[in-house]
Design a protein around this motif. Structure first.
Motif: not given
Length: 285
Positions: A59-78
């Motif tokens: 669960d920790t591994i999948f959570l980290s990957m999800g946060i990283a991809l969501a962070c990437l999407a947010c930083t690109i949009v902003l």
């Protein structure tokens, strides 16, 4: 002869530096495949620790990957629009805004986390969710995306291209997505690589913001080294690399420039036509 000897020295020095950096990582990973770290490979090869890490920290591994991809999407949009505005309107005020945007780089991650807890910690649902960590990661990594994209836009004459497109009737969004974004693609790639690696590997900020239900890879890695056998921590390092390296390779492949198929087809047709004209002129002679 002197040049080849100089190249050999350079190659030897490069390999020595690579070995200095890579060998400790390899040794750490190998410990996760041995029955007993202190006895080394002679104790026998096993996948027990890898499976145990997967059972304990999947669960920790999948959570980290999800946060990283969501962070990437947010930083690109902003980050991409922010860098575009800063590059479009250079000046003293723009430089002040740029320095304000990159201010989180000068602030320790613990200080950013403490500020978020003081400001929004009373919102219980937000505090206990993974989005609380996401906000901290976006604040911490956004300057890297802005700086990378801004550096590329500052080195290209995108204003002239925009004016040409506007004279042909292109709207603002057409100019932005068809001219600005393709011209800063290398900057977006460089920023994406930094954002993903920083988000996945960020520990200080995440350690302050996480809860027992929102542990990320670095927090789980620290727990495994601190409270369990060293073999489990080493196997966790291996899983960490297995999850991170393919993602970075995918970003690299995505960022490679591709020639438009239409342009390639037109070039091939032009070459064929030129050869036909040349053969026709030779036949006429």
């Amino acid at each position: 002869m002197a040049r080849s000897r100089y190249f050999a020295y350079q190659l030897a020095f490069t390999l020595l530096v690579c070995a200095f950096l890579i060998v400790p990582v390899c040794m750490s990973v190998m410990a996760g495949f041995t029955n007993n770290f202190f006895k080394g490979i002679t104790s026998g090869f096993t996948l027990r620790w890898v499976f145990e890490v997967w059972d304990l920290y999947a669960d920790t591994i999948f959570l980290s990957m999800g946060i990283a991809l969501a962070c990437l999407a947010c930083t690109i949009v902003l980050g991409v629009p922010a860098a575009y505005v800063l590059a479009k309107r250079p000046g003293r005020i723009t430089r002040m805004i740029e320095e304000f945007l990159v201010l989180p780089l000068a602030v320790p991650g613990l200080a950013i986390a403490l500020a978020l807890i003081i400001s929004y910690g009373q919102i219980r649902g937000f505090r206990l969710s993974w989005t609380f960590i996401l906000v901290g990661h976006v604040l911490y990594t956004l300057p890297f995306m802005i700086r990378a994209v801004l550096a590329v836009l500052s080195s290209t004459d995108f204003r002239t291209l925009e004016e040409s497109a506007a004279s042909l009737g292109a709207t603002f969004w057409q100019r932005f997505f068809q001219i600005v974004v393709p011209n800063c693609r290398s900057g977006i790639l460089a920023g994406s690589l930094m954002v993903v690696t920083l988000s996945i590997g960020e520990f200080n900020l995440t350690w302050m913001l996480h809860t027992p239900l929102t542990k990320t890879l670095p927090v789980g890695l620290a727990d495994s080294y601190a409270s369990m056998r060293l073999e489990i921590g080493s196997a966790y390092t291996f899983v960490f690399l297995v999850m991170l390296i393919p993602l970075l390779m995918a970003l690299q492949i995505w960022g490679q420039p591709r020639a438009p198929r239409k342009a390639v087809a037109e070039d091939d047709a032009g070459v064929v036509a030129a050869r036909r004209r040349e053969s026709g002129s030779q036949a006429a002679r």
